[in-house]
Every structure is written in C-alpha cells, then in structure tokens.
Design an enzyme around this catalytic site. Structure first.
Site, PDB file in Angstrom:
ATOM      1  N   LYS A   4     -46.038 -48.133 -31.336  1.00 17.84           N
ATOM      2  CA  LYS A   4     -47.205 -47.735 -30.548  1.00 17.84           C
ATOM      3  C   LYS A   4     -46.769 -47.471 -29.112  1.00 17.84           C
ATOM      4  O   LYS A   4     -46.152 -48.341 -28.477  1.00 17.84           O
ATOM      5  CB  LYS A   4     -48.205 -48.885 -30.614  1.00 17.84           C
ATOM      6  CG  LYS A   4     -49.571 -48.607 -30.075  1.00 17.84           C
ATOM      7  CD  LYS A   4     -50.449 -49.821 -30.443  1.00 17.84           C
ATOM      8  CE  LYS A   4     -51.748 -49.840 -29.753  1.00 17.84           C
ATOM      9  NZ  LYS A   4     -52.419 -51.148 -29.934  1.00 17.84           N
ATOM     10  N   VAL A   5     -47.067 -46.279 -28.619  1.00 22.98           N
ATOM     11  CA  VAL A   5     -46.683 -45.920 -27.243  1.00 22.98           C
ATOM     12  C   VAL A   5     -47.935 -45.454 -26.501  1.00 22.98           C
ATOM     13  O   VAL A   5     -48.866 -44.924 -27.116  1.00 22.98           O
ATOM     14  CB  VAL A   5     -45.609 -44.791 -27.224  1.00 22.98           C
ATOM     15  CG1 VAL A   5     -44.354 -45.180 -27.990  1.00 22.98           C
ATOM     16  CG2 VAL A   5     -46.165 -43.471 -27.766  1.00 22.98           C
TER      17      VAL A   5
END
Ligand code: E4P
Length: 189
Positions: A83-84
């Site tokens: 997750k960015v």
C-alpha cells in the site's frame, strides 16, 4: 463484491474470518501502532489465520517504498499487497512494484484524477477515502461513483475500487451500488 476488514486486531479478525465472508484485509501505520505490536508479527498472524490479501503500507521516499515493498512481498509472498500513498513518490513506487508483478493498493485517493494516475501507474486497487471526504464537506460516495464512471467509460478493468474510510453500514451498501469492487470496513462497523 469483496469485503475486507480495516484493522490490525488479530483476535477480532480471527473471529470474523470464520464466517467465510472476509476476502482480505487492510492495515495502516496508525492501526498497527494502536495494536501495540510489530507490523510484521501482525501480518504473519493474519497470514496464518488464512487471509490471502493483506494490504501492508510502506512509507518514505520512492526508493524506501520500493525496497520495503519488495522485501515484504518476498517475505509474505502472494498475500502481500503493498500500500502506497497517492503522492508523486508513491505513484513512482507503484509503477516499479507493479512492473515486478507485485499487487499495489494506492491509498489516500480524494479525486478521480488521482485514481486515473494510480491506474496508469499499475495499481491493482485504488482506495478512495469515503469518510474523510465527507468530513471535508464533499461527497465520499460521489467520489466512488465518479471513479467507477471514469473506469467504465475507458473500459479500464485492471484496477479495482476499494472503498476505504468507511464509517457506517449504510455507506457499504451505497459504495457497492455506486461501483466499488471492495469495501474495507472497520470491525465496529
Ligand atoms: C484504508 O485502507 C485505511 O486504512 C482506512 O480506511 C482509513 O480510514 P480512516 O479515515 O478511518 O482513518
């Protein structure tokens, strides 16, 4: 129509996972901090429970996110979704990770334009923040609808819409109605 849990509480997840209705899980640094445990210990426990899609958030600059994302993906295998944030650094990291066949969830989406960039960067999921958009007096559920419309008009099927920051049950049904593929839901909801 998938249901994810948005939590780092392993005991609660174990209980809900037994229902057979849970398709995955999202965490974030605040949730991990609240659990009082180390992030990798929490991910391992989720993997052992049987979850096969766990969003693991990475932070820092592009290089930091790429190296940590690759390391987590190697350690946890196919269950790891990296997750960015939807920042320039995050989008560049997304592109590199996606090109290495790593599933990426681009989070902190507040506009369809961000969802377009994330899709182009190879995101498997975009996470529009329904509740936080509502907190700022524009429509969280409309955002889901707008992103779904753009993807549909462009026949874009490689990125799924993961409705996040869900605060109540009503928003879950509506988010699916408006085109979300996945809702990630806090356990209390
Ligand atoms: C999603 O992946 C996030 O962890 C989460 O939904 C954020 O929600 P909040 O606005 O309640 O912090």
């Amino acid at each position: 129509m998938k249901i994810f849990l948005d939590t780092a509480e392993t005991d609660v997840v174990r209980k809900h996972f037994k229902t057979g209705l849970i398709d995955g899980l999202t965490t974030n640094p605040s949730l991990i901090r609240k659990s009082g445990r180390k992030h990798e210990e929490v991910y391992q426990e989720f993997k052992d429970i049987g979850l096969n899609d766990i969003s693991m958030e990475v932070i820092g600059n592009t290089e930091n996110m790429i190296s940590e994302g690759k390391r987590l993906s190697k350690k946890f295998g196919k269950v790891a979704t990296i997750k960015v944030p939807c920042t320039v650094d995050g989008l560049l990291a997304c592109k590199e990770l996606a090109e290495n066949n790593i599933r990426v969830n681009v989070t902190l989406i507040f506009s369809p334009d961000q969802a377009i960039l994330a899709a182009k960067a190879g995101a498997a999921y975009v996470s529009p923040f329904v509740g936080r958009v509502d907190d700022n007096s524009f429509g969280g559920l409309c955002l889901i609808k707008d992103i779904a419309n753009v993807y549909a008009k462009q026949n874009w099927t490689s990125t799924e819409i993961l409705a996040a920051s869900i605060r109540n049950v009503r928003d879950v049904g509506r988010a699916f109605e408006y085109g979300a593929n996945i809702c990630t839901i806090p356990t209390k909801v």
